[in-house]
Scaffold this motif. Structure first.
Motif, PDB file in Angstrom:
ATOM      1  N   ASP A 127      -7.069  -6.554  14.728  1.00 30.94           N
ATOM      2  CA  ASP A 127      -8.089  -6.946  13.768  1.00 30.94           C
ATOM      3  C   ASP A 127      -7.507  -7.133  12.377  1.00 30.94           C
ATOM      4  O   ASP A 127      -8.194  -6.944  11.389  1.00 30.94           O
ATOM      5  CB  ASP A 127      -9.198  -5.887  13.725  1.00 30.94           C
ATOM      6  CG  ASP A 127     -10.464  -6.387  14.378  1.00 30.94           C
ATOM      7  OD1 ASP A 127     -10.505  -7.564  14.741  1.00 30.94           O
ATOM      8  OD2 ASP A 127     -11.406  -5.600  14.510  1.00 30.94           O
ATOM      9  N   THR A 128      -6.252  -7.510  12.332  1.00 33.54           N
ATOM     10  CA  THR A 128      -5.656  -7.731  11.026  1.00 33.54           C
ATOM     11  C   THR A 128      -5.733  -9.212  10.680  1.00 33.54           C
ATOM     12  O   THR A 128      -5.882 -10.063  11.551  1.00 33.54           O
ATOM     13  CB  THR A 128      -4.176  -7.300  11.012  1.00 33.54           C
ATOM     14  OG1 THR A 128      -3.450  -8.117  11.910  1.00 33.54           O
ATOM     15  CG2 THR A 128      -4.026  -5.842  11.420  1.00 33.54           C
ATOM     16  N   LYS A 129      -5.635  -9.497   9.417  1.00 34.72           N
ATOM     17  CA  LYS A 129      -5.721 -10.887   8.983  1.00 34.72           C
ATOM     18  C   LYS A 129      -4.529 -11.697   9.488  1.00 34.72           C
ATOM     19  O   LYS A 129      -4.640 -12.894   9.725  1.00 34.72           O
ATOM     20  CB  LYS A 129      -5.827 -10.977   7.471  1.00 34.72           C
ATOM     21  CG  LYS A 129      -4.592 -10.559   6.716  1.00 34.72           C
ATOM     22  CD  LYS A 129      -4.766 -10.749   5.220  1.00 34.72           C
ATOM     23  CE  LYS A 129      -3.484 -10.377   4.498  1.00 34.72           C
ATOM     24  NZ  LYS A 129      -3.587 -10.610   3.074  1.00 34.72           N
ATOM     25  N   TYR A 130      -3.395 -11.025   9.704  1.00 31.79           N
ATOM     26  CA  TYR A 130      -2.202 -11.730  10.181  1.00 31.79           C
ATOM     27  C   TYR A 130      -2.374 -12.217  11.615  1.00 31.79           C
ATOM     28  O   TYR A 130      -2.004 -13.324  11.957  1.00 31.79           O
ATOM     29  CB  TYR A 130      -0.970 -10.835  10.047  1.00 31.79           C
ATOM     30  CG  TYR A 130      -0.712 -10.424   8.621  1.00 31.79           C
ATOM     31  CD1 TYR A 130      -0.315 -11.360   7.672  1.00 31.79           C
ATOM     32  CD2 TYR A 130      -0.895  -9.112   8.200  1.00 31.79           C
ATOM     33  CE1 TYR A 130      -0.098 -11.006   6.355  1.00 31.79           C
ATOM     34  CE2 TYR A 130      -0.665  -8.739   6.896  1.00 31.79           C
ATOM     35  CZ  TYR A 130      -0.270  -9.687   5.972  1.00 31.79           C
ATOM     36  OH  TYR A 130      -0.056  -9.338   4.674  1.00 31.79           O
ATOM     37  N   TRP A 131      -2.947 -11.356  12.492  1.00 26.64           N
ATOM     38  CA  TRP A 131      -3.182 -11.769  13.877  1.00 26.64           C
ATOM     39  C   TRP A 131      -4.223 -12.875  13.933  1.00 26.64           C
ATOM     40  O   TRP A 131      -4.095 -13.828  14.700  1.00 26.64           O
ATOM     41  CB  TRP A 131      -3.623 -10.593  14.739  1.00 26.64           C
ATOM     42  CG  TRP A 131      -2.472  -9.744  15.183  1.00 26.64           C
ATOM     43  CD1 TRP A 131      -2.212  -8.467  14.823  1.00 26.64           C
ATOM     44  CD2 TRP A 131      -1.415 -10.122  16.073  1.00 26.64           C
ATOM     45  NE1 TRP A 131      -1.071  -8.023  15.426  1.00 26.64           N
ATOM     46  CE2 TRP A 131      -0.557  -9.018  16.202  1.00 26.64           C
ATOM     47  CE3 TRP A 131      -1.100 -11.279  16.767  1.00 26.64           C
ATOM     48  CZ2 TRP A 131       0.582  -9.048  16.992  1.00 26.64           C
ATOM     49  CZ3 TRP A 131       0.035 -11.305  17.558  1.00 26.64           C
ATOM     50  CH2 TRP A 131       0.857 -10.187  17.665  1.00 26.64           C
ATOM     51  N   LYS A 132      -5.259 -12.762  13.132  1.00 27.45           N
ATOM     52  CA  LYS A 132      -6.292 -13.797  13.106  1.00 27.45           C
ATOM     53  C   LYS A 132      -5.692 -15.133  12.655  1.00 27.45           C
ATOM     54  O   LYS A 132      -5.998 -16.185  13.221  1.00 27.45           O
ATOM     55  CB  LYS A 132      -7.440 -13.387  12.200  1.00 27.45           C
ATOM     56  CG  LYS A 132      -8.260 -12.244  12.781  1.00 27.45           C
ATOM     57  CD  LYS A 132      -9.355 -11.833  11.843  1.00 27.45           C
ATOM     58  CE  LYS A 132     -10.114 -10.649  12.393  1.00 27.45           C
ATOM     59  NZ  LYS A 132     -11.148 -10.166  11.478  1.00 27.45           N
ATOM     60  N   GLU A 133      -4.836 -15.079  11.658  1.00 25.90           N
ATOM     61  CA  GLU A 133      -4.198 -16.308  11.168  1.00 25.90           C
ATOM     62  C   GLU A 133      -3.271 -16.885  12.242  1.00 25.90           C
ATOM     63  O   GLU A 133      -3.235 -18.081  12.478  1.00 25.90           O
ATOM     64  CB  GLU A 133      -3.401 -16.003   9.896  1.00 25.90           C
ATOM     65  CG  GLU A 133      -2.717 -17.225   9.327  1.00 25.90           C
ATOM     66  CD  GLU A 133      -1.931 -16.885   8.068  1.00 25.90           C
ATOM     67  OE1 GLU A 133      -1.096 -17.731   7.693  1.00 25.90           O
ATOM     68  OE2 GLU A 133      -2.129 -15.810   7.483  1.00 25.90           O
ATOM     69  N   TYR A 134      -2.515 -16.000  12.914  1.00 28.53           N
ATOM     70  CA  TYR A 134      -1.614 -16.448  13.974  1.00 28.53           C
ATOM     71  C   TYR A 134      -2.375 -17.148  15.097  1.00 28.53           C
ATOM     72  O   TYR A 134      -2.004 -18.216  15.537  1.00 28.53           O
ATOM     73  CB  TYR A 134      -0.824 -15.265  14.526  1.00 28.53           C
ATOM     74  CG  TYR A 134       0.002 -15.637  15.747  1.00 28.53           C
ATOM     75  CD1 TYR A 134       1.187 -16.326  15.616  1.00 28.53           C
ATOM     76  CD2 TYR A 134      -0.443 -15.311  17.018  1.00 28.53           C
ATOM     77  CE1 TYR A 134       1.933 -16.673  16.711  1.00 28.53           C
ATOM     78  CE2 TYR A 134       0.291 -15.667  18.136  1.00 28.53           C
ATOM     79  CZ  TYR A 134       1.484 -16.346  17.974  1.00 28.53           C
ATOM     80  OH  TYR A 134       2.194 -16.698  19.071  1.00 28.53           O
TER      81      TYR A 134
END
Length: 70
Positions: A58-65
Motif C-alpha cells: 500500500d505504498t505510493k511506490y508500488w501503486k506507481e509501479y
C-alpha cells in the motif's frame, strides 16, 4: 626488473587485444556472409510451472509501479 615485467604485461595486453579484435571482425564477417536468416515465430515459453508472484503493498511506490507496468 620491474620495468621489464611491466613491458611484458603491456605487450601481452596489446597482443590479446589485437587477437580479440581480429576474432570479433572475423565472426562478424562470417555471420554477414551467411545466407540463412534466423526466424523466430511466436513467443518462446519456458517449461517452468512456477507462478508469478505479485507483491502487494500500500505504498505510493508500488501503486506507481503497477500503474506504469500495466
Amino acid at each position: 626488473m620491474q620495468d621489464k615485467q611491466n613491458n611484458s604485461r603491456r605487450q601481452f595486453l596489446k597482443t590479446t587485444t589485437k587477437a580479440g579484435a581480429l576474432a570479433a571482425i572475423g565472426g562478424l564477417a562470417i555471420s554477414a556472409c551467411s545466407k540463412e536468416e534466423v526466424k523466430q515465430e511466436g513467443v518462446i515459453r519456458g517449461k517452468s510451472n512456477k507462478e508469478e508472484v505479485l507483491y502487494q503493498g500500500d505504498t505510493k511506490y508500488w501503486k506507481e509501479y503497477y500503474s506504469v507496468a500495466k
